[in-house]
Design an enzyme around this catalytic site. Structure first.
Site, PDB file in Angstrom:
ATOM      1  N   ASP A 159       0.842  -1.193   0.000  1.00 55.73           N
ATOM      2  CA  ASP A 159       0.000   0.000   0.000  1.00 55.73           C
ATOM      3  C   ASP A 159       0.879   1.245   0.000  1.00 55.73           C
ATOM      4  OD1 ASP A 159      -0.071   1.123   3.154  1.00 55.73           O
ATOM      5  OD2 ASP A 159       0.406  -1.001   2.928  1.00 55.73           O
ATOM      6  N   SER A 160       0.402   2.293  -0.660  1.00 51.67           N
ATOM      7  CA  SER A 160       1.040   3.602  -0.658  1.00 51.67           C
ATOM      8  C   SER A 160       2.516   3.500  -1.037  1.00 51.67           C
ATOM      9  CB  SER A 160       0.845   4.259   0.716  1.00 51.67           C
ATOM     10  OG  SER A 160       1.137   5.644   0.667  1.00 51.67           O
TER      11      SER A 160
END
Length: 323
Positions: A159-160
């Protein structure tokens, strides 16, 4: 390309969006990007790791992967996945904060949903090192899974900022003499290090990511000791090196335009890709929130990865028969 827009949301999602907009966003805008300010955050994550509950139906073990501490999550009971396939999870946190403790819930859910072992890597971050070193740690972990631990197929997930690391592993694997990943799961991936300087990007509709803070963060990522090799934007990577890819974004979040652009490039190159955009969600919501849309996103990504692994197993079987 399949872009699916999920318009309906839960009351909890609305409340969390407004809450983070009013609290976390101004806090991040004011948090000092100094050595002292950044050094507080890893200590907080260490406390979280000690106290974060273990998800039900999952067993955990501490291992070392690529020279870095790693938490291995495995489904309790008989495994539904192949013994030669694993997931490498690379957490987000702007290369400063977060880690195993903050992401234990999602790695456990992926282990349960796919029946596969999930390795969550504690890669090096700011303020000690720059992004090139984080990439090197991720690639070393990927290499060890394939060359020393007996896995033939690796699903990348992150994620991210972890999404950027996944993209770099995809880009650099071939040049390192390693096979490509079997699939990639990206939750609100940060795909372009220079997104904050892009005049077409805005954080006005983002729940908590301030674009000006991202702009100030990027120069800090240049510090060594390992220089960043290759592209600064995953969108610029040759689309033909990508495996089947599924991307989950929050509608109108700061990083969504790059995910859409990447999905379009993969579609043009005939690479299997799905993008799911969720209204009234926050950045990296499958990791942050336990609510219906998060559970749906994790289910969709687990099913996508499972299908990609099965397709790879069938292809491997055909190659062995032909050989």
């Amino acid at each position: 390309m399949s872009i699916t827009r999920h318009r309906h949301s839960s009351l909890r999602s609305y409340v969390m969006f407004v809450f983070l907009r009013l609290t976390l966003r101004p806090l991040l805008a004011l948090w000092p990007l100094t050595a002292a300010g950044m050094s507080i955050l890893p200590r907080l994550d260490a406390k979280i790791t000690e106290k974060a509950p273990m998800p039900r139906g999952v067993v955990h073990e501490w291992v070392t992967l690529g020279g870095r501490r790693t938490e291995l999550s495995m489904p309790a009971g008989p495994s539904r996945g192949g013994t030669d396939t694993a997931i490498l999870y690379l957490h987000g946190g702007a290369f400063i904060v977060a880690g195993i403790g903050t992401h234990r819930a999602i790695t456990g859910k992926l282990a349960r949903g796919t029946g596969l072992p999930v390795f969550a890597l504690e890669y090096r971050q700011l303020p000690g090192v720059g992004v090139g070193t984080s990439v090197a740690d991720a690639l070393d972990a990927y290499r060890e899974l394939l060359t020393e631990r007996g896995f033939r197929r690796i699903v990348l997930a992150g994620d991210s900022a972890g999404g950027f690391l996944c993209g770099k592993v995809i880009e650099l694997a071939t040049g390192a003499g390693l096979p490509s990943p079997t699939a990639w799961i990206g939750y609100s991936p940060w795909l372009d290090l220079d997104a904050g300087s892009n005049p077409d990007r805005s954080s006005r509709a983002d729940s908590y990511l301030p674009i000006r803070k991202m702009r100030r963060l990027v120069p800090l990522l240049e510090r060594g000791p390992v220089a960043l090799a290759g592209a600064r934007s995953i969108v610029d990577v040759d689309p033909l090196v990508f495996p089947p890819t599924i991307l989950i974004t929050a509608e109108a979040e700061l990083l969504e335009p790059d995910a859409i652009t990447l999905a379009e490039r993969l579609m043009t190159a005939d690479v299997e890709v799905q993008l799911h955009s969720y209204a009234w969600q926050v950045h990296a919501f499958p990791m942050l929130l336990d609510q219906p849309q998060s559970r749906e996103a994790i289910r969709l990504t687990a099913e996508f990865a499972t299908a990609a692994v099965r397709a790879a197993e069938v292809a491997d079987g055909r190659d062995e028969q032909a050989g």
